[in-house]
Design a protein around this motif. Structure first.
Motif: not given
Length: 376
Positions: A268, A184-185, A133, A263, A181-182, A265-266
């Motif tokens: 990273s 992540p946050i 990440y 893109f 893709e969605n 995520p938590k």
């Protein structure tokens, strides 16, 4: 998340101790050691990816070029003048201390001290600097191109936007590959009252409208080549698409920054040099809203900047509640006139969300210019 990062005897850094936050901003005049902080991180990460770390560190990589050992030694270091030390303290309590011997002559790799602690790969992967990440975007980011590159190993397998020198050269392919893709946050939704689509493509396009109003993105794939076009919506008329080469430089330049932040995520770690490059002050403010929101929701972001709009954008985020004060660290880099080593000065933030007791040289040129213009 990295809470503390210490550098001993690396280029201009004699002993630099940084207490990092969710969002850490490094600023100061040129040649004061800001880029060297990021280079030292890249050096550790690439050595890890090559599988030789921590036994050795390589001084040449794909995302950085340091050269040879003689260019790294800080000749003004008195204590342990022949050692390179880098320490990482994490909020998880899993900490690392790396120590390497500078050899005689010019070499392109350094060997670990025999007495140094050796960490397992599993332990190292607990640090965001060595995990998957991670993103790095340099000041060398690609502008408009006629054709955009693909690399399935870098993008599909490692989910990286860049391979060479942090250029973000795969941003367009990345957006094409993961655009559906969605993010992540969900809290990074550009306008949660109007936009329900959380896909990376939709959110990238939405945030890009803050850079250039009403803009739209179109990516065409022809065999293994990708082509980027932009359009501007006008009600009642067909959309006209314009090649990236014929649009403003800053629009493409900031695209990789938007994709990297959206893109992530938590947990990273995202390193960005000069996020403000080639974009309008209002666009810088909008970009800092996104970056501040991402930092507040668990993405650690380290910025190098020469823009007061970037600093002010982070302070505005504090004022508006997008970012907690404890989640922001601002450093002004200067040079000690006696030792000629870098000095990383932490800047205090007052209750009014303004910098307190700013040192001389901290974005005071406008004040001096106005004093001259008005004859003060």
């Amino acid at each position: 998340m990295i809470e503390r990062y210490k550098i001993h005897n690396f280029k201009i850094h004699g002993d630099t101790d940084l207490r990092l936050a969710n969002l850490s901003i490094l600023t100061g005049m040129n040649g004061m050691g800001k880029s060297s902080v990021i280079q030292s991180m890249l050096m550790l990460r690439e050595s890890f990816l090559k599988g030789e770390f921590p036994q050795t560190v390589n001084l040449r990589g794909e995302s950085f070029q340091i050269g040879q050992s003689s260019q790294l030694v800080n000749w003004n270091t008195v204590v342990e003048p022949h050692l390179l030390r880098i320490s990482i303290t994490q909020d998880s309590g899993c900490n690392f201390d790396f120590a390497y011997q500078y050899p005689l002559g010019d070499v392109t790799r350094l060997n670990q001290l025999p007495s140094a602690v050796s960490y397992s790969r599993e332990d190292l992967e607990k640090c965001s600097l060595f995990s998957g990440y991670f993103q790095y975007l340099s000041a060398f980011r690609d502008g408009p191109q006629s054709v955009y590159q693909t690399d399935t190993a870098v993008v599909d397998d490692r989910k990286q936007l860049s391979f060479k020198m942090g250029r973000g050269e795969f941003a367009v392919y990345f957006l094409s590959r993961f655009g559906d893709e969605n993010i992540p946050i969900p809290e990074l939704n550009f306008n949660c009252d109007e936009i329900e689509d959380l896909s990376l493509r939709t959110q990238t396009e939405a945030w890009l409208t803050a850079i250039s109003p009403d803009i739209r993105i179109n990516i065409e794939q022809r065999s293994t080549e990708f082509f980027l076009k932009f359009g501007y919506r006008k009600e009642g008329t067909p959309m006209k698409w314009i090649d990236a080469l014929n649009t403003g430089f800053g629009i493409t330049y900031v695209l990789s920054v938007l994709v990297a932040v959206l893109f992530a995520p938590k947990g990273s770690l995202v390193l960005i040099e000069n996020p403000e490059a080639h974009i309008h002050p209002a666009a810088q403010a909008a970009l800092m809203k996104l970056i501040s929101l991402a930092a507040e929701h668990g993405v650690q972001i380290i910025l190098e900047t020469h823009s007061d709009h970037v600093i002010n954008g982070a302070l505005v985020a504090l004022k508006k509640g997008y970012l907690k004060e404890t989640h922001l660290a601002v450093y002004y880099f200067d040079r000690n006139r006696d030792t000629m080593n870098a000095e990383a000065i932490p800047l205090a933030i007052g209750k009014n969300c303004r910098i307190k007791d700013a040192p001389q040289g901290f974005f005071d040129q406008m004040k001096m210019d106005l004093e001259t213009l008005f004859g003060f």
